[in-house]
Design a protein around this motif. Structure first.
Motif, mmCIF file in Angstrom:
data_model
loop_
_atom_site.group_PDB
_atom_site.id
_atom_site.type_symbol
_atom_site.label_atom_id
_atom_site.label_comp_id
_atom_site.label_asym_id
_atom_site.label_seq_id
_atom_site.Cartn_x
_atom_site.Cartn_y
_atom_site.Cartn_z
ATOM 1 N N GLU A 153 0.767 -12.697 -0.066
ATOM 2 C CA GLU A 153 -0.467 -12.468 0.706
ATOM 3 C C GLU A 153 -1.415 -13.456 1.242
ATOM 4 O O GLU A 153 -1.402 -14.627 0.040
ATOM 5 C CB GLU A 153 -1.501 -11.363 -0.064
ATOM 6 C CG GLU A 153 -2.611 -10.804 0.799
ATOM 7 C CD GLU A 153 -3.576 -9.915 -0.010
ATOM 8 O OE1 GLU A 153 -3.767 -8.789 0.593
ATOM 9 O OE2 GLU A 153 -4.043 -10.296 -1.081
ATOM 10 N N GLY A 159 -14.392 -4.664 5.303
ATOM 11 C CA GLY A 159 -13.682 -5.016 4.132
ATOM 12 C C GLY A 159 -12.890 -6.115 4.119
ATOM 13 O O GLY A 159 -12.168 -6.600 3.091
ATOM 14 N N SER A 160 -13.217 -7.234 5.058
ATOM 15 C CA SER A 160 -12.584 -8.497 5.128
ATOM 16 C C SER A 160 -11.098 -8.427 5.276
ATOM 17 O O SER A 160 -10.251 -9.265 4.898
ATOM 18 C CB SER A 160 -12.816 -9.362 3.919
ATOM 19 O OG SER A 160 -12.208 -10.601 4.117
ATOM 20 N N TYR A 205 -9.247 -12.940 -6.968
ATOM 21 C CA TYR A 205 -7.672 -12.577 -6.949
ATOM 22 C C TYR A 205 -6.906 -12.905 -7.988
ATOM 23 O O TYR A 205 -5.680 -12.856 -8.193
ATOM 24 C CB TYR A 205 -7.229 -13.437 -5.784
ATOM 25 C CG TYR A 205 -7.967 -13.129 -4.628
ATOM 26 C CD1 TYR A 205 -7.371 -11.933 -3.694
ATOM 27 C CD2 TYR A 205 -9.288 -13.427 -4.115
ATOM 28 C CE1 TYR A 205 -8.011 -11.729 -2.719
ATOM 29 C CE2 TYR A 205 -9.974 -13.285 -2.925
ATOM 30 C CZ TYR A 205 -9.407 -12.272 -2.220
ATOM 31 O OH TYR A 205 -9.991 -11.697 -1.064
ATOM 32 N N ASN A 259 -6.749 -10.850 6.288
ATOM 33 C CA ASN A 259 -5.200 -10.942 5.672
ATOM 34 C C ASN A 259 -4.317 -11.208 7.081
ATOM 35 O O ASN A 259 -3.184 -11.292 6.795
ATOM 36 C CB ASN A 259 -4.944 -9.538 5.236
ATOM 37 C CG ASN A 259 -5.854 -9.165 3.978
ATOM 38 O OD1 ASN A 259 -6.251 -8.059 3.921
ATOM 39 N ND2 ASN A 259 -5.788 -9.978 3.026
ATOM 40 N N SER A 284 -5.397 -14.481 2.395
ATOM 41 C CA SER A 284 -6.680 -13.793 2.227
ATOM 42 C C SER A 284 -7.641 -14.962 3.085
ATOM 43 O O SER A 284 -8.216 -15.876 2.135
ATOM 44 C CB SER A 284 -7.161 -13.092 0.957
ATOM 45 O OG SER A 284 -8.184 -12.341 1.275
ATOM 46 N N PHE A 314 -1.415 -5.077 -8.951
ATOM 47 C CA PHE A 314 -1.234 -4.846 -7.478
ATOM 48 C C PHE A 314 -0.118 -5.738 -6.951
ATOM 49 O O PHE A 314 0.438 -5.245 -6.108
ATOM 50 C CB PHE A 314 -2.626 -5.131 -6.932
ATOM 51 C CG PHE A 314 -2.586 -4.835 -5.252
ATOM 52 C CD1 PHE A 314 -2.772 -3.704 -4.718
ATOM 53 C CD2 PHE A 314 -2.945 -6.112 -4.580
ATOM 54 C CE1 PHE A 314 -2.778 -3.820 -3.391
ATOM 55 C CE2 PHE A 314 -3.105 -6.240 -3.298
ATOM 56 C CZ PHE A 314 -3.019 -4.842 -2.567
ATOM 57 N N TYR A 367 0.825 -1.421 0.108
ATOM 58 C CA TYR A 367 -0.068 0.051 0.079
ATOM 59 C C TYR A 367 0.575 1.196 0.091
ATOM 60 O O TYR A 367 0.823 2.086 0.845
ATOM 61 C CB TYR A 367 -1.105 0.025 1.057
ATOM 62 C CG TYR A 367 -1.824 -1.163 1.045
ATOM 63 C CD1 TYR A 367 -3.025 -1.279 0.344
ATOM 64 C CD2 TYR A 367 -1.709 -2.419 1.746
ATOM 65 C CE1 TYR A 367 -4.019 -2.285 0.171
ATOM 66 C CE2 TYR A 367 -2.503 -3.538 1.539
ATOM 67 C CZ TYR A 367 -3.437 -3.428 0.704
ATOM 68 O OH TYR A 367 -4.527 -4.481 0.790
ATOM 69 N N MET A 393 -1.550 -15.255 -2.260
ATOM 70 C CA MET A 393 -1.004 -14.565 -3.724
ATOM 71 C C MET A 393 0.568 -14.834 -3.586
ATOM 72 O O MET A 393 1.121 -14.956 -2.637
ATOM 73 C CB MET A 393 -1.430 -13.111 -3.660
ATOM 74 C CG MET A 393 -2.870 -12.783 -3.840
ATOM 75 S SD MET A 393 -2.894 -11.294 -4.901
ATOM 76 C CE MET A 393 -2.307 -9.890 -3.938
ATOM 77 N N PHE A 398 -5.563 -0.857 -5.421
ATOM 78 C CA PHE A 398 -6.613 -1.558 -4.459
ATOM 79 C C PHE A 398 -7.882 -1.012 -4.966
ATOM 80 O O PHE A 398 -8.861 -1.615 -4.691
ATOM 81 C CB PHE A 398 -6.115 -1.623 -3.068
ATOM 82 C CG PHE A 398 -7.013 -2.350 -2.043
ATOM 83 C CD1 PHE A 398 -7.394 -3.714 -2.535
ATOM 84 C CD2 PHE A 398 -7.748 -1.695 -1.281
ATOM 85 C CE1 PHE A 398 -8.351 -4.147 -1.592
ATOM 86 C CE2 PHE A 398 -8.738 -2.233 -0.465
ATOM 87 C CZ PHE A 398 -9.114 -3.441 -0.647
ATOM 88 N N TYR A 441 -14.259 -8.976 -8.441
ATOM 89 C CA TYR A 441 -14.027 -8.955 -6.880
ATOM 90 C C TYR A 441 -15.357 -8.492 -6.198
ATOM 91 O O TYR A 441 -15.699 -7.282 -6.139
ATOM 92 C CB TYR A 441 -12.933 -7.856 -6.633
ATOM 93 C CG TYR A 441 -12.556 -7.798 -5.222
ATOM 94 C CD1 TYR A 441 -11.354 -8.589 -4.788
ATOM 95 C CD2 TYR A 441 -12.616 -6.877 -4.259
ATOM 96 C CE1 TYR A 441 -10.751 -8.627 -3.650
ATOM 97 C CE2 TYR A 441 -12.175 -6.582 -2.987
ATOM 98 C CZ TYR A 441 -11.371 -7.790 -2.741
ATOM 99 O OH TYR A 441 -10.673 -7.657 -1.408
HETATM 100 C C1 AVI Z 1 -7.468 -5.584 1.706
HETATM 101 N N1 AVI Z 1 -7.967 -6.920 1.606
HETATM 102 C C2 AVI Z 1 -8.987 -7.360 2.319
HETATM 103 C C3 AVI Z 1 -7.961 -7.455 0.140
HETATM 104 C C4 AVI Z 1 -8.304 -9.014 0.208
HETATM 105 O O1 AVI Z 1 -9.235 -9.369 -0.379
HETATM 106 O O2 AVI Z 1 -7.639 -9.772 0.914
HETATM 107 C C5 AVI Z 1 -6.572 -7.093 -0.499
HETATM 108 C C6 AVI Z 1 -6.369 -7.962 -1.792
HETATM 109 N N2 AVI Z 1 -5.650 -8.635 -2.285
HETATM 110 C C7 AVI Z 1 -5.851 -8.996 -3.602
HETATM 111 N N3 AVI Z 1 -6.848 -8.472 -3.813
HETATM 112 C C8 AVI Z 1 -7.474 -7.662 -2.914
#
Ligand code: AVI
Length: 313
Positions: A276, A157-158, A202, A162, A278, A212, A35, A248, A43, A52
């Motif tokens: 990442e 936002g969930s 994703y 993460n 999620s 991203f 970020y 990811m 994002f 998404y």
């Molecule tokens: C911020 N977060 C909730 C997003 C997620 O869906 O985990 C970050 C993201 N990574 C890829 N797309 C969005």
């Protein structure tokens, strides 16, 4: 603290974290480094993508249930939003909460936070806004409020997804310790669903999520004098069934050596950097994390049961 010193200390932390993550057999990078300005912009774009579903579904749930949600939160609330960003998702609550005591946006980026607070104040001249610049995953101080005011934390936002499960559990405990008087936690989280839909969210068709993910390498090149060749890394989203999470990764397309602030890191062809997690929850797996600290739970979901919002108190 001077800006120059702050910049030096930030890039030292970045360098330590990056090298630490890349020294392990499964290389990884902390997702918080996505970020920067460009990453935050990407994002925002992700949030508007067809694939998404998370952002629009959460917003629909909120719109369809706004009266019940605000009734659960009650009056005389100090609304504390964690990771407030542009407070975009908050306006609906601000518009419907009765006799709101104050709004406390908490965000790690001080400059962004102050700017957004100023913009919001223009839109809501009668609202008391008390921004707090802090890393909300660690203990932080809140503005004073009278005893009868209820503290309601808002974590949409969930983003909880993460966190590792362990960190998520610790975080929920940390928040519950900050709630003294009948308050609670209003939280959004993503539900387990079929793999195809998750992967599409994703690994979108326009490649925005790929950009991203790769942006973290651009940031490291810029801030740490590194030489990642972006064409030699490939964005990958995989579903880890055991952990119920989307991961990811950035996959190295060739054997290659990358230099970061003078340190050489070797990547084998096919090796990945895990960037990442999620996590996706069922209502019961989420309850397992919250039941020891919150005895009451109210849940709102969409018809397809893609996403859930809960008020925990
Ligand atoms: C911020 N977060 C909730 C997003 C997620 O869906 O985990 C970050 C993201 N990574 C890829 N797309 C969005």
């Amino acid at each position: 603290m001077s800006t120059e010193y702050q910049e030096v200390s930030t890039s030292t932390a970045l360098l330590d974290d990056v090298l630490e993550g890349l020294r392990h057999p499964q290389k990884s990078l902390p997702s918080k480094y996505f970020y920067d300005n460009k990453g935050s912009e990407l994002f925002e774009k992700i949030c508007g993508l067809d694939e998404y579903y998370l952002t629009r579904t959460e917003l629909n749930i909120k719109e369809n249930n706004i009266r019940d949600i605000t009734a659960a939160l009650d009056k005389h609330v100090q609304l504390i939003e964690l990771g407030s960003g542009s407070s975009l998702k908050t306006r609906l609550l601000l518009d419907h909460l009765e006799e709101l005591h104050s709004y406390v946006p908490v965000d790690i980026s001080e400059e962004f936070l102050q700017n957004e607070a100023r913009n919001l104040q223009e839109e809501y001249p009668n609202l008391t806004i008390e921004p707090v610049a802090a890393d909300y995953t660690k203990p932080f101080d809140l503005p004073e409020s009278p005893d009868e005011v209820k503290k309601v934390f808002y974590f949409p936002g969930s983003t909880i997804g993460n966190f590792t499960r362990e960190n998520a559990t610790d975080f929920i405990r940390l928040i519950s310790n900050l709630i003294d008087n009948d308050g609670g936690l209003l939280i959004g989280f993503d539900l387990i669903k079929d793999e195809e839909k998750l992967i599409a969210a994703y690994d979108d068709s326009k490649g925005v999520t790929a950009a991203f993910n790769k942006n973290i390498l651009i940031r490291i090149n810029r801030e740490l004098n590194a030489d990642f060749d972006l064409d030699q890394f490939h964005h990958k989203a995989i579903f880890n069934e055991e952990e119920n999470r989307i991961e990811m990764h950035l996959e190295s397309l060739i054997d290659q050596t990358v230099t970061i602030s003078g340190e050489k890191i070797f990547f084998e062809k096919g090796e990945t950097i895990h960037t990442e997690n999620s996590h996706k929850y069922s209502l019961s797996s989420f309850r397992e994390m919250t039941s020891s600290v919150f005895s009451n739970v109210q849940t709102w979901m969409d018809d397809e049961q893609l996403f859930a919002i809960q008020f925990l108190s």
